[in-house]
Design a protein around this motif. Structure first.
Motif, mmCIF file in Angstrom:
data_model
loop_
_atom_site.group_PDB
_atom_site.id
_atom_site.type_symbol
_atom_site.label_atom_id
_atom_site.label_comp_id
_atom_site.label_asym_id
_atom_site.label_seq_id
_atom_site.Cartn_x
_atom_site.Cartn_y
_atom_site.Cartn_z
ATOM 1 N N ARG A 63 -14.264 -15.066 15.085
ATOM 2 C CA ARG A 63 -15.611 -15.199 14.517
ATOM 3 C C ARG A 63 -15.623 -14.908 13.028
ATOM 4 O O ARG A 63 -16.384 -15.505 12.274
ATOM 5 N N ILE B 144 -17.514 -4.246 16.543
ATOM 6 C CA ILE B 144 -16.300 -4.999 16.861
ATOM 7 C C ILE B 144 -16.127 -6.097 15.829
ATOM 8 O O ILE B 144 -17.070 -6.844 15.527
ATOM 9 N N TRP C 239 -18.191 -8.698 11.742
ATOM 10 C CA TRP C 239 -18.404 -7.522 12.578
ATOM 11 C C TRP C 239 -19.673 -7.696 13.410
ATOM 12 O O TRP C 239 -20.656 -8.281 12.951
ATOM 13 N N LEU D 34 -11.861 -6.091 25.994
ATOM 14 C CA LEU D 34 -12.015 -6.849 24.762
ATOM 15 C C LEU D 34 -12.599 -8.235 24.990
ATOM 16 O O LEU D 34 -13.056 -8.876 24.038
ATOM 17 N N GLU E 3 -16.389 -7.137 26.261
ATOM 18 C CA GLU E 3 -16.912 -6.128 25.339
ATOM 19 C C GLU E 3 -17.821 -5.144 26.067
ATOM 20 O O GLU E 3 -18.893 -4.774 25.584
ATOM 21 N N ASP F 136 -8.190 -14.223 21.037
ATOM 22 C CA ASP F 136 -8.796 -13.635 19.846
ATOM 23 C C ASP F 136 -8.255 -12.221 19.633
ATOM 24 O O ASP F 136 -7.897 -11.532 20.591
ATOM 25 N N TYR F 137 -8.201 -11.807 18.382
ATOM 26 C CA TYR F 137 -7.756 -10.467 18.023
ATOM 27 C C TYR F 137 -8.952 -9.689 17.480
ATOM 28 O O TYR F 137 -9.708 -10.203 16.648
ATOM 29 N N LYS F 138 -9.112 -8.450 17.945
ATOM 30 C CA LYS F 138 -10.311 -7.695 17.632
ATOM 31 C C LYS F 138 -9.965 -6.286 17.151
ATOM 32 O O LYS F 138 -8.975 -5.692 17.600
ATOM 33 N N ASP G 240 -7.608 -10.201 22.885
ATOM 34 C CA ASP G 240 -8.419 -10.722 23.971
ATOM 35 C C ASP G 240 -7.737 -11.971 24.525
ATOM 36 O O ASP G 240 -7.782 -13.038 23.899
ATOM 37 N N SER H 144 -14.167 -9.577 15.182
ATOM 38 C CA SER H 144 -13.448 -10.656 15.851
ATOM 39 C C SER H 144 -12.784 -11.525 14.795
ATOM 40 O O SER H 144 -13.452 -12.031 13.886
#
Length: 417
Positions: A236, A231, A239, A287, A290, A210-212, A205, A233
């Motif tokens: 974060r 998802i 899930w 992403l 969302e 961020d990687y998701k 993203d 993150s």
């Protein structure tokens, strides 16, 4: 000869410039004779270093470690690496490959320079699941494999971007791995735990840096087939399940453990080809927001059986035709353009990857012809093999471009090995 005092030296020939330079040098020197280099100069020098040297610099002092692990430095380092990789005049382009040895049922990873026709310049990578198994106290059983089509490859590569590789070993564990700095993060168990057919995808993203990980579970209820989408993150650290109202009806992203990777990451969004009766289109998932979207496919491709590449099945003609389409303006259906057509009498299992030259690596289901390198300009086809890996004994499971980075270097939960 009598010495002449400085007061008697004429003003116009006094060494003023030399004295000023010497004074500035003394200002830059500390009491212990160490040089006080401005931080911006140190920043620019560190950006030029190879990653191995950069990692050693984190042990020099606390200020250098803090600088290298700062989000601003890592972002600048990544942007510079991507620009260099996209430079068509640059030879420093790497391909990440995952191999599965057919007889031994072992996997291996390596980075290959794309400048060599046979990928003879490469470096082998340590499998992060070896470290994970040691940490978790789990013993790996090489005889239990995850099937990929009619082949065996235990760990699935869900995707790679910005120097990170997402690996999944069934329901055991999912890792986000940076092979350049030898670190990985273990994802927590997903929130949706009931049994069903699962599909995964990995992406970046760019808006939130961020990687998701995208995960969907298809399962049957008394009322019929149902799906749950969640998802993960990396920022974060947990899930999040999407509301059912957000997910398109009859959404079917395919099976990420199959031999053909069903998704494509473009412009910060994941994409899958979907079918509703005779109608085919592309479903996208942004992403950042969302949210799902829809992209129309070329009209001429709708008349054929369609996968990530358009393919005509040789039931009647005996030939297989692959068509490569490119959308020049993202999201604009009218900008689809067919670049070339590939014809072959062999059954092509999937297109494996592109090379910097534009050549396409095709994987065949026939044991007589395993892999082929196709030049779309000259239409020339050659057998494809990688030095050190025989195609008859090694299965090329995954191949994609790779950019070395230091992402995850600042993560306290990243495991080093």
């Amino acid at each position: 000869m009598e010495a002449i005092s400085r007061d008697r030296v004429p003003e116009e020939i006094r060494p003023k410039k030399r004295m000023r330079i010497r004074f500035r040098c003394r200002q830059a020197m500390r009491a212990d004779n160490s040089v006080n280099i401005p931080e911006e100069i140190i920043h620019d020098i560190l950006l030029l270093l190879p990653i191995k040297s950069l990692l050693k610099c984190t042990a020099v002092c606390k200020s250098w470690r803090s600088l290298i692990q700062s989000s601003a430095f890592m972002h600048t380092h990544l942007s510079r690496a991507i620009i260099q990789s996209n430079n068509q005049n640059d030879d420093a382009r790497l391909l990440l490959l995952q191999f599965a040895h057919r007889e031994e049922r072992k996997r291996s990873y390596s980075l290959h320079w794309d400048r060599c026709p046979s990928f003879s310049e490469y470096s082998k990578l340590t499998d992060p699941f070896i470290a994970y198994n040691e940490i978790s106290g789990r013993q790996e059983d090489n005889n239990q494999t995850t099937k990929m089509g009619n082949r065996n490859c235990k760990v699935n590569v869900l995707g790679t971007c910005n120097g990170l590789v997402c690996l999944q070993e069934g329901d055991i564990a999912t890792l986000i791995w940076n092979p350049s700095i030898r670190k990985f993060v273990v994802l927590p168990p997903p929130g949706v735990t009931f049994m069903g057919s699962t599909s995964h995808a990995f992406g970046y993203d760019p808006r939130t840096n961020d990687y998701k990980v995208f995960r969907t579970v298809s399962y049957y209820k008394p009322c019929g087939l149902s799906r749950a989408v969640e998802i993960f993150s990396l920022a974060r650290g947990f899930w999040k399940r999407l509301r059912n109202a957000v997910v398109p009806a009859n959404f079917s992203p395919g099976n990420s453990t199959s031999y053909d990777k069903p998704d494509a990451l473009v412009n910060g969004a994941l994409h899958w080809i979907q079918r509703e009766g005779d109608n085919k289109f592309i479903v996208s998932f942004d992403l950042s927001t969302e949210l799902f979207g829809k992209i129309l496919m070329p009209k001429s491709a709708l008349r054929r059986r369609t996968e990530r590449w358009t393919r005509e099945v040789p039931w009647l003609t005996g030939d297989v035709h692959f068509y490569l389409w490119v959308m020049k303006d993202y999201g604009v259906a009218e900008s689809w353009s067919k670049l070339f057509t590939i014809s072959t009498q062999q059954h092509v299992l999937r297109p494996l990857s592109f090379r910097k030259s534009g050549q396409v690596v095709l994987a065949y289901s026939s044991d007589d012809k395993c892999y082929e390198l196709v030049d779309p300009n000259s239409k020339q086809c050659d057998d494809f093999r990688i030095d050190g890996y025989c195609p008859r004994t090694s299965l090329y499971c995954f191949m994609d471009y790779f950019v070395e980075s230091i992402v995850l270097l600042d993560r306290p939960d990243a495991i080093s090995y």
